[in-house]
Design a protein around this motif. Sequence first.
Motif, PDB file in Angstrom:
ATOM      1  N   UNK A  79      23.687  73.357 105.666  1.00 35.60           N
ATOM      2  CA  UNK A  79      24.850  72.870 106.399  1.00 35.60           C
ATOM      3  C   UNK A  79      25.575  74.129 106.865  1.00 35.60           C
ATOM      4  N   UNK A  80      25.216  74.583 108.048  1.00 36.17           N
ATOM      5  CA  UNK A  80      25.695  75.866 108.566  1.00 36.17           C
ATOM      6  C   UNK A  80      25.806  75.768 110.076  1.00 36.17           C
ATOM      7  N   UNK A  81      26.351  76.793 110.673  1.00 31.90           N
ATOM      8  CA  UNK A  81      26.458  76.871 112.130  1.00 31.90           C
ATOM      9  C   UNK A  81      25.533  77.955 112.645  1.00 31.90           C
ATOM     10  N   UNK A  82      24.924  77.706 113.798  1.00 32.72           N
ATOM     11  CA  UNK A  82      24.119  78.740 114.442  1.00 32.72           C
ATOM     12  C   UNK A  82      25.021  79.947 114.691  1.00 32.72           C
ATOM     13  N   UNK A  83      24.523  81.129 114.361  1.00 29.73           N
ATOM     14  CA  UNK A  83      25.300  82.346 114.547  1.00 29.73           C
ATOM     15  C   UNK A  83      26.070  82.787 113.321  1.00 29.73           C
ATOM     16  N   UNK A  84      26.103  81.954 112.287  1.00 32.12           N
ATOM     17  CA  UNK A  84      26.731  82.358 111.027  1.00 32.12           C
ATOM     18  C   UNK A  84      25.963  83.554 110.476  1.00 32.12           C
ATOM     19  N   UNK A  85      26.667  84.506 109.905  1.00 31.09           N
ATOM     20  CA  UNK A  85      25.991  85.670 109.359  1.00 31.09           C
ATOM     21  C   UNK A  85      26.626  86.093 108.048  1.00 31.09           C
ATOM     22  N   UNK A  86      25.885  86.823 107.256  1.00 32.85           N
ATOM     23  CA  UNK A  86      26.403  87.303 105.983  1.00 32.85           C
ATOM     24  C   UNK A  86      25.296  87.869 105.123  1.00 32.85           C
ATOM     25  N   UNK A  87      25.623  88.072 103.864  1.00 32.30           N
ATOM     26  CA  UNK A  87      24.660  88.666 102.958  1.00 32.30           C
ATOM     27  C   UNK A  87      24.949  88.230 101.532  1.00 32.30           C
ATOM     28  N   UNK A  88      23.896  88.141 100.746  1.00 30.03           N
ATOM     29  CA  UNK A  88      24.026  87.789  99.342  1.00 30.03           C
ATOM     30  C   UNK A  88      23.471  88.873  98.453  1.00 30.03           C
ATOM     31  N   UNK A  89      24.044  88.989  97.279  1.00 36.38           N
ATOM     32  CA  UNK A  89      23.577  89.973  96.302  1.00 36.38           C
ATOM     33  C   UNK A  89      22.697  89.339  95.244  1.00 36.38           C
ATOM     34  N   UNK A  90      22.105  90.163  94.409  1.00 33.26           N
ATOM     35  CA  UNK A  90      21.152  89.730  93.402  1.00 33.26           C
ATOM     36  C   UNK A  90      21.785  88.785  92.385  1.00 33.26           C
ATOM     37  N   UNK A  91      23.049  88.974  92.055  1.00 31.03           N
ATOM     38  CA  UNK A  91      23.707  88.165  91.035  1.00 31.03           C
ATOM     39  C   UNK A  91      24.521  87.022  91.646  1.00 31.03           C
ATOM     40  N   UNK A  92      24.070  86.508  92.790  1.00 34.09           N
ATOM     41  CA  UNK A  92      24.648  85.328  93.455  1.00 34.09           C
ATOM     42  C   UNK A  92      25.924  85.585  94.241  1.00 34.09           C
ATOM     43  N   UNK A  93      26.373  86.831  94.329  1.00 29.33           N
ATOM     44  CA  UNK A  93      27.513  87.114  95.195  1.00 29.33           C
ATOM     45  C   UNK A  93      27.091  86.901  96.646  1.00 29.33           C
ATOM     46  N   UNK A  94      28.007  86.560  97.510  1.00 26.46           N
ATOM     47  CA  UNK A  94      27.688  86.481  98.935  1.00 26.46           C
ATOM     48  C   UNK A  94      28.945  86.367  99.763  1.00 26.46           C
ATOM     49  N   UNK A  95      28.779  86.737 101.024  1.00 25.79           N
ATOM     50  CA  UNK A  95      29.825  86.466 101.998  1.00 25.79           C
ATOM     51  C   UNK A  95      29.148  85.885 103.227  1.00 25.79           C
ATOM     52  N   UNK A  96      29.858  85.015 103.894  1.00 28.38           N
ATOM     53  CA  UNK A  96      29.377  84.434 105.145  1.00 28.38           C
ATOM     54  C   UNK A  96      30.532  84.424 106.126  1.00 28.38           C
ATOM     55  N   UNK A  97      30.247  84.803 107.351  1.00 26.64           N
ATOM     56  CA  UNK A  97      31.218  84.757 108.432  1.00 26.64           C
ATOM     57  C   UNK A  97      30.717  83.691 109.394  1.00 26.64           C
ATOM     58  N   UNK A  98      31.564  82.718 109.679  1.00 26.63           N
ATOM     59  CA  UNK A  98      31.193  81.584 110.509  1.00 26.63           C
ATOM     60  C   UNK A  98      32.075  81.593 111.758  1.00 26.63           C
ATOM     61  N   UNK A  99      31.654  82.347 112.782  1.00 28.28           N
ATOM     62  CA  UNK A  99      32.495  82.473 113.980  1.00 28.28           C
ATOM     63  C   UNK A  99      32.840  81.137 114.631  1.00 28.28           C
TER      64      UNK A  99
END
Length: 133
Positions: A79-99
Amino acid sequence: LRFAAMLLNRGELDGVRILSCKTVDFMNSNHLPLGEAGLHRVDIEAIAADSGFAETGFDGIGFGLGWSVIVDPIKARLLASKGEFGWGGWASTFFAVVPREQMIVLSLAQIAPSDRYPIRRQLRTMAMSTIVD
Protein backbone atom coordinates in the motif's frame (compact mmCIF):
# COMPACT_ATOMS: atom_id res chain seq x y z
CA LEU A 1 13.77 13.52 9.98
CA ARG A 2 15.11 16.85 8.72
CA PHE A 3 16.99 15.11 5.91
CA ALA A 4 13.76 13.40 4.83
CA ALA A 5 11.93 16.74 5.11
CA MET A 6 14.51 18.33 2.83
CA LEU A 7 14.01 15.55 0.29
CA LEU A 8 10.22 15.87 0.55
CA ASN A 9 10.59 19.59 -0.19
CA ARG A 10 12.68 18.77 -3.29
CA GLY A 11 15.94 20.03 -1.82
CA GLU A 12 14.80 22.90 0.37
CA LEU A 13 14.74 23.03 4.17
CA ASP A 14 13.65 25.96 6.31
CA GLY A 15 13.67 28.24 3.28
CA VAL A 16 17.25 27.31 2.34
CA ARG A 17 17.97 25.54 -0.94
CA ILE A 18 20.36 22.63 -0.21
CA LEU A 19 19.93 20.57 -3.40
CA SER A 20 18.43 21.63 -6.70
CA CYS A 21 15.00 20.23 -7.61
CA LYS A 22 16.59 18.53 -10.62
CA THR A 23 19.15 16.82 -8.38
CA VAL A 24 16.48 15.48 -6.01
CA ASP A 25 14.34 14.29 -8.95
CA PHE A 26 17.39 12.56 -10.43
CA MET A 27 18.22 10.92 -7.10
CA ASN A 28 14.66 9.60 -6.81
CA SER A 29 14.52 8.09 -10.31
CA ASN A 30 15.05 4.38 -10.93
CA HIS A 31 18.62 3.95 -12.16
CA LEU A 32 18.56 0.19 -12.64
CA PRO A 33 19.42 -1.07 -16.14
CA LEU A 34 16.94 -1.38 -18.97
CA GLY A 35 15.18 -4.72 -19.35
CA GLU A 36 15.65 -7.11 -22.26
CA ALA A 37 13.26 -5.24 -24.54
CA GLY A 38 15.07 -2.00 -23.74
CA LEU A 39 11.81 -0.20 -23.05
CA HIS A 40 11.58 -0.09 -19.26
CA ARG A 41 14.03 -0.23 -16.40
CA VAL A 42 14.07 -3.45 -14.42
CA ASP A 43 13.23 -3.62 -10.73
CA ILE A 44 15.56 -4.93 -8.06
CA GLU A 45 14.07 -8.43 -8.32
CA ALA A 46 15.57 -8.84 -11.80
CA ILE A 47 19.18 -8.27 -10.71
CA ALA A 48 19.56 -8.81 -6.95
CA ALA A 49 19.95 -11.94 -4.90
CA ASP A 50 17.79 -12.17 -1.79
CA SER A 51 20.02 -11.68 1.24
CA GLY A 52 17.45 -13.30 3.49
CA PHE A 53 17.15 -10.21 5.67
CA ALA A 54 14.30 -8.43 3.92
CA GLU A 55 10.70 -8.83 4.96
CA THR A 56 9.46 -7.89 1.49
CA GLY A 57 10.36 -8.95 -2.01
CA PHE A 58 11.98 -6.76 -4.61
CA ASP A 59 9.27 -6.87 -7.30
CA GLY A 60 8.11 -3.39 -8.30
CA ILE A 61 10.97 -1.67 -6.50
CA GLY A 62 13.72 0.21 -8.32
CA PHE A 63 16.80 1.91 -7.01
CA GLY A 64 17.68 5.59 -7.11
CA LEU A 65 20.88 7.24 -5.97
CA GLY A 66 20.91 6.12 -2.36
CA TRP A 67 17.59 4.41 -1.75
CA SER A 68 14.81 2.27 -3.07
CA VAL A 69 12.08 3.75 -5.22
CA ILE A 70 8.57 2.33 -5.62
CA VAL A 71 8.05 1.97 -9.36
CA ASP A 72 4.97 -0.30 -9.24
CA PRO A 73 3.06 -0.54 -5.93
CA ILE A 74 0.83 -3.36 -7.23
CA LYS A 75 3.78 -5.48 -8.31
CA ALA A 76 5.50 -4.66 -5.00
CA ARG A 77 2.35 -5.72 -3.14
CA LEU A 78 2.55 -2.61 -0.96
CA LEU A 79 0.00 0.00 0.00
CA ALA A 80 2.28 2.71 -1.37
CA SER A 81 2.45 5.45 -3.96
CA LYS A 82 4.47 5.33 -7.16
CA GLY A 83 7.57 7.45 -6.60
CA GLU A 84 7.78 6.81 -2.86
CA PHE A 85 11.39 6.39 -1.83
CA GLY A 86 13.38 5.50 1.25
CA TRP A 87 15.63 2.99 2.88
CA GLY A 88 15.55 0.36 5.59
CA GLY A 89 18.23 -0.87 7.93
CA TRP A 90 19.11 -4.37 9.08
CA ALA A 91 17.33 -4.01 12.44
CA SER A 92 13.99 -2.90 10.89
CA THR A 93 14.65 0.84 10.96
CA PHE A 94 13.40 2.69 7.89
CA PHE A 95 12.33 5.96 6.44
CA ALA A 96 10.00 6.58 3.53
CA VAL A 97 9.29 9.83 1.74
CA VAL A 98 5.95 9.88 -0.04
CA PRO A 99 5.88 12.97 -2.27
CA ARG A 100 2.41 12.28 -3.65
CA GLU A 101 0.95 12.42 -0.14
CA GLN A 102 3.41 15.01 1.27
CA MET A 103 4.27 12.49 4.00
CA ILE A 104 7.33 11.08 5.75
CA VAL A 105 7.29 7.77 7.61
CA LEU A 106 10.14 7.14 10.04
CA SER A 107 10.63 4.07 12.21
CA LEU A 108 13.47 3.47 14.63
CA ALA A 109 12.37 -0.06 15.59
CA GLN A 110 15.10 -2.49 16.63
CA ILE A 111 14.09 -5.96 15.47
CA ALA A 112 17.01 -7.88 14.03
CA PRO A 113 17.23 -9.21 11.48
CA SER A 114 14.40 -7.36 9.76
CA ASP A 115 12.84 -10.47 8.24
CA ARG A 116 11.62 -11.63 11.69
CA TYR A 117 8.51 -9.45 11.75
CA PRO A 118 6.91 -7.36 8.96
CA ILE A 119 6.91 -4.13 10.97
CA ARG A 120 7.85 -1.93 7.98
CA ARG A 121 4.97 -3.24 5.91
CA GLN A 122 2.54 -2.86 8.81
CA LEU A 123 3.65 0.68 9.70
CA ARG A 124 3.55 1.75 6.04
CA THR A 125 0.03 0.27 5.70
CA MET A 126 -1.17 2.02 8.86
CA ALA A 127 0.30 5.36 7.79
CA MET A 128 -1.11 5.17 4.26
CA SER A 129 -4.55 4.05 5.49
CA THR A 130 -4.89 7.24 7.58
CA ILE A 131 -4.94 9.39 4.46
CA VAL A 132 -8.37 10.82 3.68
CA ASP A 133 -8.80 12.04 0.11
